[in-house]
Write a protein that holds these residues in place. Sequence first.
Motif, PDB file in Angstrom:
ATOM      1  N   ALA A 155      40.856 -36.949 -69.650  1.00 47.58           N
ATOM      2  CA  ALA A 155      40.136 -37.181 -70.902  1.00 47.58           C
ATOM      3  C   ALA A 155      39.736 -35.850 -71.520  1.00 47.58           C
ATOM      4  O   ALA A 155      39.311 -34.930 -70.821  1.00 47.58           O
ATOM      5  CB  ALA A 155      38.905 -38.043 -70.635  1.00 47.58           C
ATOM      6  N   LYS A 156      39.877 -35.770 -72.823  1.00 46.02           N
ATOM      7  CA  LYS A 156      39.618 -34.505 -73.525  1.00 46.02           C
ATOM      8  C   LYS A 156      38.172 -34.035 -73.345  1.00 46.02           C
ATOM      9  O   LYS A 156      37.240 -34.829 -73.478  1.00 46.02           O
ATOM     10  CB  LYS A 156      39.863 -34.687 -75.022  1.00 46.02           C
ATOM     11  CG  LYS A 156      41.214 -35.241 -75.376  1.00 46.02           C
ATOM     12  CD  LYS A 156      42.321 -34.194 -75.252  1.00 46.02           C
ATOM     13  CE  LYS A 156      43.684 -34.841 -75.406  1.00 46.02           C
ATOM     14  NZ  LYS A 156      43.992 -35.845 -74.338  1.00 46.02           N
ATOM     15  N   PRO A 157      37.986 -32.753 -73.096  1.00 48.75           N
ATOM     16  CA  PRO A 157      36.632 -32.201 -73.127  1.00 48.75           C
ATOM     17  C   PRO A 157      36.131 -32.172 -74.576  1.00 48.75           C
ATOM     18  O   PRO A 157      36.922 -31.999 -75.503  1.00 48.75           O
ATOM     19  CB  PRO A 157      36.808 -30.791 -72.580  1.00 48.75           C
ATOM     20  CG  PRO A 157      38.253 -30.470 -72.791  1.00 48.75           C
ATOM     21  CD  PRO A 157      39.000 -31.775 -72.740  1.00 48.75           C
ATOM     22  N   ALA A 158      34.836 -32.354 -74.716  1.00 47.34           N
ATOM     23  CA  ALA A 158      34.259 -32.504 -76.055  1.00 47.34           C
ATOM     24  C   ALA A 158      34.726 -31.422 -77.027  1.00 47.34           C
ATOM     25  O   ALA A 158      35.415 -31.683 -78.000  1.00 47.34           O
ATOM     26  CB  ALA A 158      32.733 -32.499 -75.960  1.00 47.34           C
ATOM     27  N   GLU A 159      34.358 -30.187 -76.736  1.00 48.71           N
ATOM     28  CA  GLU A 159      34.717 -29.062 -77.616  1.00 48.71           C
ATOM     29  C   GLU A 159      35.248 -27.947 -76.730  1.00 48.71           C
ATOM     30  O   GLU A 159      34.605 -27.582 -75.745  1.00 48.71           O
ATOM     31  CB  GLU A 159      33.469 -28.553 -78.353  1.00 48.71           C
ATOM     32  CG  GLU A 159      32.756 -29.586 -79.188  1.00 48.71           C
ATOM     33  CD  GLU A 159      33.374 -29.739 -80.572  1.00 48.71           C
ATOM     34  OE1 GLU A 159      33.685 -28.706 -81.198  1.00 48.71           O
ATOM     35  OE2 GLU A 159      33.558 -30.887 -81.013  1.00 48.71           O
ATOM     36  N   PRO A 160      36.373 -27.379 -77.069  1.00 43.60           N
ATOM     37  CA  PRO A 160      36.889 -26.274 -76.250  1.00 43.60           C
ATOM     38  C   PRO A 160      35.961 -25.065 -76.272  1.00 43.60           C
ATOM     39  O   PRO A 160      36.001 -24.227 -75.400  1.00 43.60           O
ATOM     40  CB  PRO A 160      38.247 -25.948 -76.886  1.00 43.60           C
ATOM     41  CG  PRO A 160      38.364 -26.779 -78.108  1.00 43.60           C
ATOM     42  CD  PRO A 160      37.239 -27.731 -78.185  1.00 43.60           C
ATOM     43  N   ALA A 161      35.128 -24.960 -77.299  1.00 43.67           N
ATOM     44  CA  ALA A 161      34.237 -23.811 -77.417  1.00 43.67           C
ATOM     45  C   ALA A 161      32.941 -23.982 -76.621  1.00 43.67           C
ATOM     46  O   ALA A 161      32.122 -23.090 -76.595  1.00 43.67           O
ATOM     47  CB  ALA A 161      33.909 -23.556 -78.890  1.00 43.67           C
ATOM     48  N   ASP A 162      32.797 -25.145 -75.971  1.00 45.10           N
ATOM     49  CA  ASP A 162      31.584 -25.378 -75.190  1.00 45.10           C
ATOM     50  C   ASP A 162      31.434 -24.348 -74.080  1.00 45.10           C
ATOM     51  O   ASP A 162      32.408 -23.764 -73.613  1.00 45.10           O
ATOM     52  CB  ASP A 162      31.644 -26.776 -74.555  1.00 45.10           C
ATOM     53  CG  ASP A 162      31.168 -27.836 -75.526  1.00 45.10           C
ATOM     54  OD1 ASP A 162      30.617 -27.483 -76.570  1.00 45.10           O
ATOM     55  OD2 ASP A 162      31.372 -29.023 -75.223  1.00 45.10           O
ATOM     56  N   SER A 163      30.214 -24.176 -73.640  1.00 46.34           N
ATOM     57  CA  SER A 163      29.971 -23.297 -72.504  1.00 46.34           C
ATOM     58  C   SER A 163      30.571 -23.922 -71.254  1.00 46.34           C
ATOM     59  O   SER A 163      30.768 -25.139 -71.194  1.00 46.34           O
ATOM     60  CB  SER A 163      28.465 -23.133 -72.322  1.00 46.34           C
ATOM     61  OG  SER A 163      27.893 -24.356 -71.889  1.00 46.34           O
TER      62      SER A 163
END
Lengths: 243, 243
Positions: free
Chosen positions: B86-94
Motif C-alpha cells: 500500500a502506498k505511503p502517504a507522502e514520499p516527502a514524509d519524515s
Amino acid sequence: MLQVCQTGRMATRTSRTQRRAEALSRERIIDAAVELLDSAGDGGLTFRALTERLATGPGAIYWHVANKGELLEAATDGVITAALAAKPAEPADSPQDQIRAIALGLFDAIDRHPWLAPQLATQFSRKPWGPVTPRIFESIGRKVRELGVPKENWFTATSGLVHYILGAAGQNAANAASVRRLRTEAERAEFVDAVSKAWEELDPEEYPFTRAVADQAREHDDREQFLAGIDLVLAGITAVQLR
Amino acid sequence: MLQVCQTGRMATRTSRTQRRAEALSRERIIDAAVELLDSAGDGGLTFRALTERLATGPGAIYWHVANKGELLEAATDGVITAALAAKPAEPADSPQDQIRAIALGLFDAIDRHPWLAPQLATQFSRKPWGPVTPRIFESIGRKVRELGVPKENWFTATSGLVHYILGAAGQNAANAASVRRLRTEAERAEFVDAVSKAWEELDPEEYPFTRAVADQAREHDDREQFLAGIDLVLAGITAVQLR
DNA sequence: ACCTGAACACCGTTCAAGT
DNA sequence: ACCTGAACACCGTTCAAGT
C-alpha cells in the motif's frame, strides 16, 4: 515415539488400582501435558498420548478438564507462573535491572518450552481476560511504576515492554532451542548460518537492508541481543517521560 | 455454517466443465483459503470446506499445494505483501511518519484478518527463513536506516520495532475485530468493558498495578494507543543513538 | 464422585485410477 | 499434466455404563 509412550506407561503402572485412586487429578494431567509438549513439540499433545501416559481413558481426563483449549491454557499458565515466581537477583537492584531479570526469566522459559511462543501470542490476542496476560502485565507494570513513569504513561510503557519481550523471546528462543537439539558441532554451525545465509541470498534489489544486516544476525549472541532490545524500550520510556 | 458452504458451492458451480479447466490454480486456492479464514476464523480452513468451495477433490488441491502448512504460509504471505505494498502517504514524509504508516498498514491488515496474529507469531518464531519475516523486516529496516541510526544498531532497532508492531497489532486488532462483529450497540459496549472489568475484579493484593491501569485500558483508542507505543520505541532508538 | 472405553464426526493426506 | 474421490490413520469429544 514408541519409546516415549512405553516408558510413560511403565512408569505409571507399577501397582494398578491403589495408586490410581489418588493419582489422577487436574494437576497431574496438566503436568503430563507439559511433559508431552516439551518432548514431542506442539503437535505432541494428544488425548491419545495423554491417556496412554496416564493409563486412563479420555473420559477420565474430561472429568477434570473441560477440553483441549483449557488444558493448553492451564499448561501455559503453569509454566509462566513458575517463570515469574523465580527470585529476582537482588532486591536492591534498580527497577531497570529487575525488569531485565523478569524479561530473562520469560526468555528462558520460552527457551525451555518453545511451544509457549505461539501459545502466548494466541492467548494475548484472543483471551486477554485469561490468567496469563494479567500475570505478565502485572509483574512488568510494577517495575514500570517504580521507574517513576507518570501514571498516564503506565499502560503504554508496560505494553511496549511486554510486546517486545514476548515477540523477541519467542523468535530468539525458538531458534536457540532448535540449535540445541542438534547433535554434532557441524550440524549446529550449519543451522546457525542457515537463516543469515538465506537472508544473504535474497534478491539484492528487493532486500538491500536485510542483506546488509544478515551478518549482524549471524554474529549476535541471542541473550545479549535480547537485552539490547530491552534497553532500547527502556530508553524510550525514559525519553518520552522527559518531554 | 451450512449457509457459507452452500453459497460457496453455488457461486462456483454456474457452468460445470469449461470454467474449471482453467479455474483451479495455486492462486485461486490461496484466495479461497483467505476467504475461508476471514469468514470462518482460524478453524475455518479445512480441506473439506476448500474442496466444496472450489468444487474439486482434495487430490486436485494437493497437486498445486504441498500441504496445509504451505497453504497457510502462502495465505499469510499474500495478505502481508498486499499490506506492505500500500502506498505511503507522502514520499516527502519524515522516516518516522513512514514507519508509522507501515505500522498502521500492518495494524489494519491484522484487524481485517485476525487469524494473521497467531500465524505471524508462528512464522516469526518457527520459520524466520520464510518469505514473511524478511518482507516485514526489510520495509521497516529501510526506514530505520533513513532515520540515521548507526549501522551497528540497525538490527536491534529494527527488530525492536517489528516485535512491538506485531505484538501490539495482534492484541489490539483481534479485540477490535471481535467488537466489530457484535450487532447491537449494547453488546458492543458490554464487550468493550469486559476486559477492563475482568481486570478490575482481580485480587487487589496480587494485581494492584493491573487494576490501577484497567480504566486506561478501557478508555484508550486502539490506534492512538498503538501509535503511542511506536513513538515510544522510536524515542528509544533516538535516545540510544545519542549516548 | 470418578472412571471406562467404544463410538462418532471430522480432520489432513494418499493414491490408484481416470482424462 | 492435471484432476477424481474413495480410503486411511488419526484427531477431539461424547456418553451409556460401570464402580
